[in-house]
Motif scaffolding. Structure first.
Motif, PDB file in Angstrom:
ATOM      1  N   PRO A   1       0.795  -1.235   0.000  1.00 18.72           N
ATOM      2  CA  PRO A   1       0.000   0.000   0.000  1.00 18.72           C
ATOM      3  C   PRO A   1       0.830   1.289   0.000  1.00 18.72           C
ATOM      4  CG  PRO A   1       0.091  -0.907   2.190  1.00 18.72           C
ATOM      5  CD  PRO A   1       0.853  -1.848   1.319  1.00 18.72           C
ATOM      6  N   ASP A   2       2.150   1.221   0.091  1.00 16.79           N
ATOM      7  CA  ASP A   2       2.924   2.454   0.048  1.00 16.79           C
ATOM      8  C   ASP A   2       2.723   3.140  -1.291  1.00 16.79           C
ATOM      9  OD1 ASP A   2       4.157   2.475   2.542  1.00 16.79           O
ATOM     10  OD2 ASP A   2       5.657   1.002   1.896  1.00 16.79           O
ATOM     11  N   ALA A   3       2.365   4.435  -1.267  1.00 12.31           N
ATOM     12  CA  ALA A   3       2.210   5.167  -2.524  1.00 12.31           C
ATOM     13  C   ALA A   3       3.597   5.494  -3.065  1.00 12.31           C
ATOM     14  CB  ALA A   3       1.442   6.456  -2.289  1.00 12.31           C
ATOM     15  N   SER A   4       3.712   5.525  -4.375  1.00 11.26           N
ATOM     16  CA  SER A   4       5.002   5.883  -4.950  1.00 11.26           C
ATOM     17  C   SER A   4       4.789   6.519  -6.316  1.00 11.26           C
ATOM     18  CB  SER A   4       5.873   4.639  -5.055  1.00 11.26           C
ATOM     19  OG  SER A   4       6.166   4.351  -6.383  1.00 11.26           O
ATOM     20  N   LEU A   5       5.610   7.513  -6.603  1.00  6.85           N
ATOM     21  CA  LEU A   5       5.467   8.250  -7.859  1.00  6.85           C
ATOM     22  C   LEU A   5       5.686   7.336  -9.055  1.00  6.85           C
ATOM     23  CD1 LEU A   5       7.378  11.497  -6.840  1.00  6.85           C
ATOM     24  CD2 LEU A   5       4.910  11.138  -6.956  1.00  6.85           C
ATOM     25  N   GLY A   6       6.681   6.443  -8.941  1.00  2.00           N
ATOM     26  CA  GLY A   6       6.976   5.539 -10.047  1.00  2.00           C
ATOM     27  C   GLY A   6       5.789   4.641 -10.372  1.00  2.00           C
ATOM     28  N   ARG A   7       5.172   4.091  -9.313  1.00  2.00           N
ATOM     29  CA  ARG A   7       4.030   3.208  -9.528  1.00  2.00           C
ATOM     30  C   ARG A   7       2.848   3.972 -10.126  1.00  2.00           C
ATOM     31  NH1 ARG A   7       2.112  -1.776  -8.218  1.00  2.00           N
ATOM     32  NH2 ARG A   7       4.198  -2.406  -7.618  1.00  2.00           N
ATOM     33  N   MET A   8       2.651   5.217  -9.659  1.00  2.00           N
ATOM     34  CA  MET A   8       1.572   6.039 -10.227  1.00  2.00           C
ATOM     35  C   MET A   8       1.777   6.223 -11.721  1.00  2.00           C
ATOM     36  SD  MET A   8       1.091   9.012  -7.381  1.00  2.00           S
ATOM     37  CE  MET A   8      -0.260   9.823  -8.232  1.00  2.00           C
ATOM     38  N   LEU A   9       3.022   6.451 -12.113  1.00  4.29           N
ATOM     39  CA  LEU A   9       3.320   6.638 -13.532  1.00  4.29           C
ATOM     40  C   LEU A   9       3.020   5.363 -14.306  1.00  4.29           C
ATOM     41  CD1 LEU A   9       6.578   8.774 -13.359  1.00  4.29           C
ATOM     42  CD2 LEU A   9       4.471   9.372 -14.545  1.00  4.29           C
ATOM     43  N   ALA A  10       3.379   4.211 -13.729  1.00  4.76           N
ATOM     44  CA  ALA A  10       3.133   2.946 -14.411  1.00  4.76           C
ATOM     45  C   ALA A  10       1.634   2.742 -14.597  1.00  4.76           C
ATOM     46  CB  ALA A  10       3.736   1.800 -13.599  1.00  4.76           C
ATOM     47  N   GLU A  11       0.845   3.029 -13.523  1.00  3.56           N
ATOM     48  CA  GLU A  11      -0.607   2.837 -13.621  1.00  3.56           C
ATOM     49  C   GLU A  11      -1.233   3.807 -14.604  1.00  3.56           C
ATOM     50  OE1 GLU A  11      -1.867   3.271  -9.625  1.00  3.56           O
ATOM     51  OE2 GLU A  11      -1.215   1.256  -9.029  1.00  3.56           O
ATOM     52  N   SER A  12      -0.688   5.021 -14.655  1.00  4.16           N
ATOM     53  CA  SER A  12      -1.301   6.056 -15.483  1.00  4.16           C
ATOM     54  C   SER A  12      -1.234   5.705 -16.972  1.00  4.16           C
ATOM     55  CB  SER A  12      -0.597   7.387 -15.268  1.00  4.16           C
ATOM     56  OG  SER A  12       0.639   7.381 -15.954  1.00  4.16           O
ATOM     57  N   GLN A  13      -0.266   4.856 -17.336  1.00  7.95           N
ATOM     58  CA  GLN A  13      -0.051   4.602 -18.759  1.00  7.95           C
ATOM     59  C   GLN A  13      -1.257   3.972 -19.438  1.00  7.95           C
ATOM     60  OE1 GLN A  13       3.994   2.826 -19.085  1.00  7.95           O
ATOM     61  NE2 GLN A  13       3.770   3.605 -21.150  1.00  7.95           N
ATOM     62  N   THR A  14      -1.965   3.135 -18.680  1.00  2.23           N
ATOM     63  CA  THR A  14      -3.133   2.460 -19.245  1.00  2.23           C
ATOM     64  C   THR A  14      -4.211   3.461 -19.659  1.00  2.23           C
ATOM     65  OG1 THR A  14      -2.663   0.957 -17.424  1.00  2.23           O
ATOM     66  CG2 THR A  14      -4.524   0.396 -18.849  1.00  2.23           C
ATOM     67  N   TYR A  15      -4.305   4.559 -18.890  1.00  2.00           N
ATOM     68  CA  TYR A  15      -5.389   5.532 -19.141  1.00  2.00           C
ATOM     69  C   TYR A  15      -4.839   6.828 -19.717  1.00  2.00           C
ATOM     70  CZ  TYR A  15      -7.004   2.222 -15.699  1.00  2.00           C
ATOM     71  OH  TYR A  15      -7.273   1.067 -15.028  1.00  2.00           O
ATOM     72  N   LEU A  16      -3.694   6.718 -20.388  1.00  2.00           N
ATOM     73  CA  LEU A  16      -2.964   7.915 -20.813  1.00  2.00           C
ATOM     74  C   LEU A  16      -3.816   8.833 -21.683  1.00  2.00           C
ATOM     75  CD1 LEU A  16      -0.253   9.080 -20.303  1.00  2.00           C
ATOM     76  CD2 LEU A  16       0.612   7.967 -22.351  1.00  2.00           C
ATOM     77  N   SER A  17      -4.574   8.259 -22.629  1.00  2.00           N
ATOM     78  CA  SER A  17      -5.323   9.122 -23.545  1.00  2.00           C
ATOM     79  C   SER A  17      -6.520   9.756 -22.832  1.00  2.00           C
ATOM     80  CB  SER A  17      -5.791   8.324 -24.761  1.00  2.00           C
ATOM     81  OG  SER A  17      -6.498   7.196 -24.335  1.00  2.00           O
ATOM     82  N   ARG A  18      -7.055   9.037 -21.813  1.00  2.00           N
ATOM     83  CA  ARG A  18      -8.224   9.576 -21.113  1.00  2.00           C
ATOM     84  C   ARG A  18      -7.854  10.586 -20.044  1.00  2.00           C
ATOM     85  NH1 ARG A  18     -13.130   6.359 -18.668  1.00  2.00           N
ATOM     86  NH2 ARG A  18     -13.984   8.435 -18.259  1.00  2.00           N
ATOM     87  N   ALA A  19      -6.802  10.262 -19.309  1.00  2.00           N
ATOM     88  CA  ALA A  19      -6.458  11.112 -18.165  1.00  2.00           C
ATOM     89  C   ALA A  19      -4.959  11.369 -18.113  1.00  2.00           C
ATOM     90  CB  ALA A  19      -6.942  10.451 -16.872  1.00  2.00           C
ATOM     91  N   PRO A  20      -4.478  12.195 -19.027  1.00  2.00           N
ATOM     92  CA  PRO A  20      -3.025  12.439 -19.042  1.00  2.00           C
ATOM     93  C   PRO A  20      -2.511  13.046 -17.738  1.00  2.00           C
ATOM     94  CG  PRO A  20      -4.173  13.938 -20.546  1.00  2.00           C
ATOM     95  CD  PRO A  20      -5.163  12.910 -20.115  1.00  2.00           C
ATOM     96  N   TRP A  21      -3.409  13.746 -16.984  1.00  2.00           N
ATOM     97  CA  TRP A  21      -2.939  14.356 -15.728  1.00  2.00           C
ATOM     98  C   TRP A  21      -2.449  13.336 -14.724  1.00  2.00           C
ATOM     99  CZ3 TRP A  21      -7.821  14.997 -17.855  1.00  2.00           C
ATOM    100  CH2 TRP A  21      -8.840  14.193 -17.307  1.00  2.00           C
ATOM    101  N   CYS A  22      -2.924  12.082 -14.855  1.00  2.00           N
ATOM    102  CA  CYS A  22      -2.448  11.032 -13.961  1.00  2.00           C
ATOM    103  C   CYS A  22      -0.941  10.825 -14.117  1.00  2.00           C
ATOM    104  CB  CYS A  22      -3.124   9.692 -14.250  1.00  2.00           C
ATOM    105  SG  CYS A  22      -4.870   9.697 -13.890  1.00  2.00           S
ATOM    106  N   ALA A  23      -0.442  11.083 -15.317  1.00  2.00           N
ATOM    107  CA  ALA A  23       0.988  10.902 -15.565  1.00  2.00           C
ATOM    108  C   ALA A  23       1.753  12.202 -15.342  1.00  2.00           C
ATOM    109  CB  ALA A  23       1.217  10.415 -16.997  1.00  2.00           C
ATOM    110  N   VAL A  24       1.157  13.308 -15.793  1.00  2.00           N
ATOM    111  CA  VAL A  24       1.890  14.569 -15.826  1.00  2.00           C
ATOM    112  C   VAL A  24       2.351  15.012 -14.438  1.00  2.00           C
ATOM    113  CG1 VAL A  24       1.655  17.041 -16.261  1.00  2.00           C
ATOM    114  CG2 VAL A  24       0.903  15.389 -17.974  1.00  2.00           C
ATOM    115  N   PHE A  25       1.427  14.959 -13.441  1.00  2.00           N
ATOM    116  CA  PHE A  25       1.785  15.547 -12.145  1.00  2.00           C
ATOM    117  C   PHE A  25       2.833  14.746 -11.368  1.00  2.00           C
ATOM    118  CE2 PHE A  25      -2.197  17.709 -13.195  1.00  2.00           C
ATOM    119  CZ  PHE A  25      -1.723  19.006 -13.143  1.00  2.00           C
TER     120      PHE A  25
END
Lengths: 315, 273, 269
Positions: free
Chosen positions: B219-243
């Protein structure tokens, strides 16, 4: 170049390779739970494991096991994958060209971009062009390669649709398609490194431009560009060469991550999967290969140094 | 050539780094929302006043997640520096001050380790130790020892022949006292710059490993993991990756500038990896 | 041939400009050896660099003219200056080690001026370079041609510099402390070589030095400088026999004897 020097350096190379491979071998010997248990999986009983250990030679001293492993490795037998029960060599053989291609393309990009830009910035030190380049450089340098990969995927893949994200094309299918697909990931690897290269070369050029030999060249009537290319460039490249050697190692490391970003089934992807599956023979083999590559690149750079800098003697 | 030039790198880098440290420390204690609280309606909500950085595929507040993720990153990076910098400084101080065969051996190991990219070495450790926050800290900490040792060693070598050390010796100061009371304070500027570079390397390595799924684990949050998860929804929610990505960039930029600024005037062409 | 009129140069390194040369004038005739004597910081090197257009960016020429064959070099275009450098006016420096490019073979550096200013072919350039190296009394030019500066002794490096400066037979060669970094015996040999070149090729030499003894041995005429100002000038004999100014007298009385020179050498090392 003198033969004795090369022979001596080759000797050092082989010794280093032996040490590095031994250390990587050793690293995988201290893993809790040994190969026999891993191989047997849930079917393991104390007797079965002991029998298999005997059979696999796991009870022998480390050095003996290393010797046997090395002999097998050199002959091309790199062990068998736990997860796929497949010879590691076959698994790696088809992946190696992908990672090599990524490394080479990225490295070429770095050279082609950073040398002219570094020279340009160094030549115009303190002017607005140099200042602008320095600012851009500083920012690009701070972008992690994989995030750059995600940005490129979004901008050029999803918005502009210049390439299909995740649409990897195997080199057996279409070689040109393969190369084209590799361009965005290679840019993602190359740009941050390129920014560092520009910074290094710029500093080096500025330092060399202060030298007395530059004054001599001008006093002979050399044009500014002649001074830069004929006199300064070679001297300025000497310290940058080490950086490039480290860069190759960094590119290989970077490709492990970038392959994930662009879903390229190369060595890196296999390494990560094998680490997750605790498939040690595969991990060990890939690590030894990369370590070998790093050592060999350093060897080549050593030889290059001698070519470019006549002051370095055989000692 | 004596014209005084403001050290913009130091000023800018210092401010940015201080800002980011504050951000990360806050992330250790406070977030506007529960970073793990899912909410159906705000799924993929774009950046707004309520959710500054928007929401992800579970409707979790990205700002809160970036805050806690940064906190984790900060914790990992600082622990790494404490291990690597602490042991490295000790090793460098002793080998540089006393020299001898131990010095020779350690430096050879150093050279070998230094030529390998740190993330690769970290992967070897992780494949043996298994993933997780503490293993990442252990792996990176051990890997950073040589680089600190090398820097501190060369500073000790150049300092130990200086007059102030000789006079301290004449006064009868013990070796340990000379090393840590007399020489060490003179090494601090160099050490600080090395720490800034090390911090950057730790942040980048941690983000990279977490992105690969073999670093910090939920459950530890991590920026790297957020970036990995964001890739799946990149076209829908680019802000998940950008921030999360932007946070890493600002961090690395701040500490990079800081290290450059600290090194300025020492005449070295600096570069961080 | 060469005339400098009222040249004033300042440095802008610090907020207050620093005048390094003020109201400097001199003339130089074809074939003569003119000595410029002064301590370090007297502005002699700055004058030479200004002549070659090699001043640092922080230096500014406040006023004056440098006339070469009646043409003002300070108003000449970069291209015009370039065509003079290495061709009509050349220069050798104090440190022969750092003044040669460490990564290029000696031969290439000797013939570089030919490559820049003439359209000679490769073979022709090499022939001319070897000839010049021989004239500079370098042993075994054919072999040296492919060597690198670090493989040569200090004296040989300075000979290489001389060969490279003279390869196009310039009218003037500026020699900025060319023997200061060398051993005493080699110093004498280089001075002899300069004399020979002046005699045989009729190359005028602007010889810059802090060493009055050397200037006396070599030059026809000399000019004494102190803190950017010309103190005294004239025929070498009259300057040494009956100096008019105090400063010149002081300089003369400090000509090093053998012992002091040895001591100073030790200090420098």
């Amino acid at each position: 170049m003198n033969i004795k020097y090369i022979a001596k350096k080759t000797g050092t190379l082989i010794i280093t390779l032996l040490i590095v491979s031994f250390l990587s071998f050793l690293a995988f010997q201290i893993i809790p739970g040994d190969a026999a248990l891993s191989k047997l999986g849930t079917a393991a009983t104390a007797e079965k494991a002991e029998a298999l250990r005997q059979e696999m030679g796991l009870n022998q001293p480390v050095l003996v096991r290393y010797g046997r492993w090395l002999a097998d490795f050199v002959r091309g037998d790199m062990g068998t994958s736990y997860s796929y029960s497949m010879p590691v060599r076959e698994m790696i053989g088809s992946k190696l060209p992908i990672t090599l291609a990524i490394t080479m393309i990225s490295f070429l990009m770095i050279l082609i971009l950073s040398v002219p830009l570094g020279l340009l910035a160094g030549k115009h030190e303190g002017k607005s062009l140099d200042r602008a380049l320095t600012v851009v450089n500083q920012i690009v340098m701070s972008v992690p390669g994989f995030f750059l990969g995600i940005l490129i995927t979004y901008l050029f893949g999803l918005v502009l649709k210049w390439f299909v994200p995740g649409g990897y094309i195997s080199y057996t299918e279409s070689f040109s398609g393969f190369l084209i697909y590799l361009i965005p990931p290679c840019i993602a690897i190359a740009l941050p490194k390129c920014a560092m290269g520009v910074k290094m070369l710029r500093g080096s050029v500025i330092q060399e431009l202060q030298s007395d030999y530059v004054r001599t060249a001008i006093s002979r009537g050399c044009r500014e560009n002649t001074v830069l290319y004929r006199h300064v460039l070679r001297n300025a490249l000497i310290p940058v060469l080490t950086f490039w050697a480290m860069t190759i190692a960094d590119i290989v490391a970077g490709s492990i991550i970038i392959e994930q970003v662009f879903t390229i089934p190369g060595l890196g992807t296999m390494l990560i999967t094998s680490i997750s599956n605790r498939d040690y023979p595969v991990v060990q083999c890939i690590i030894v290969l990369i370590a070998g590559l790093v050592v060999i690149v350093n060897f080549i750079v050593d030889l290059l140094y001698r070519r470019i800098d006549p002051r370095i003697t055989g000692q | 050539m004596k014209r005084k030039e403001r050290n913009y790198n130091l000023i800018l880098g210092g401010c940015l780094a201080a800002l980011m440290i504050a951000f990360m420390v806050v992330g250790l204690f406070y977030t506007p929302y529960d970073p793990d609280a899912m909410s159906g309606p705000s799924k993929f909500a774009g950046p707004s006043l309520q959710h500054l950085f928007g929401c992800d595929h579970f409707g979790r507040d990205i700002f809160s997640r970036v805050l806690t993720g940064s906190g984790t990153t900060f914790f990992v990076a600082v622990s790494t520096i404490v291990i690597g910098g602490g042991i490295g400084t000790l090793a460098g101080a002793f080998t540089g001050y006393f020299g001898g065969w131990l010095d020779e051996i350690l430096m050879r190991i150093n050279d070998a380790v230094a030529s390998f990219p740190s993330i690769l070495l970290a992967l070897v450790f992780i494949s043996i130790l298994g993933p997780g926050k503490y293993n990442v800290i252990l792996a990176l900490g051990v890997i950073f020892i040589p680089s600190f040792a090398r820097i501190v060693r060369s500073e000790f070598i150049s300092n130990k022949e200086k007059d102030y050390v000789k006079s301290a010796r004449l006064m009868g100061a013990s070796h340990v006292r000379i090393m840590f009371v007399h020489i060490l304070p003179n090494v601090v500027p160099t050490l600080l710059s090395a720490i800034a570079i090390g911090f950057n390397n730790a942040v980048l390595a941690e983000a990279g490993m977490s992105y690969l799924g073999i670093g910090v684990q939920p459950p530890d949050a991590s920026l790297g993991r957020m970036l990995a998860e964001s890739q799946t929804y990149l076209s829908r929610a680019p802000w998940c990756a950008v921030f999360p990505g932007l946070t890493v960039i600002l961090l690395v930029l701040g500490f990079g500038l800081l290290s450059d600024g600290l090194q300025k005037g020492r005449g070295s062409v600096s570069c961080w990896r | 041939m060469l005339e400098i009129k009222h040249l004033t140069i300042s440095f802008y390194d610090s907020p207050v400009p620093d005048v390094v040369l003020s109201d400097f004038s001199m003339t130089m005739e074809p074939g003569e050896i003119l000595g410029i004597v002064g301590e370090s910081g007297s502005g002699k090197t700055m004058m030479a660099l200004a002549l070659m257009g090699l001043l640092k960016k922080t230096a500014r020429i406040e006023s004056g003219e440098i006339l070469w064959m009646g043409k003002d070099l300070l108003r000449a275009s970069e291209e015009e200056l370039r065509s003079l450098r290495g061709n009509e006016i050349s220069m050798i420096f104090q440190e022969p080690m750092t003044s040669l490019n460490p990564v290029l073979p000696v031969g290439m550096q000797v013939e570089e001026s030919l490559k820049i200013h003439t359209d000679m072919g490769k073979e022709e350039r090499k022939k001319k370079a070897l000839e010049m190296m021989k004239a500079a009394e370098l042993p075994n030019p054919g072999e040296l041609y492919h060597k690198y500066p670090h493989q040569l002794s200090g004296g040989m490096r300075q000979r290489v510099m001389i060969a490279s400066a003279l390869v196009l037979n310039p009218r003037v060669m500026i020699a900025d402390e060319p023997t200061t970094a060398l051993d005493v015996t080699i110093q004498a040999e280089i001075l002899k070589l300069l004399q020979k070149i002046n005699r045989e090729k009729k190359t005028a030499i602007l010889f810059i030095s802090h060493d009055l003894g050397v200037v006396r041995k070599l030059c026809d005429r000399a000019l004494v400088m102190h803190q950017g100002v010309t103190v005294e000038q004239g025929n070498i004999e009259s300057l040494f026999e009956s100096p008019k100014e105090d400063y010149t007298r002081k300089l003369l009385s400090s000509i090093p004897t053998r012992e002091t020179r040895l001591r100073r050498r030790k200090l420098h090392e």
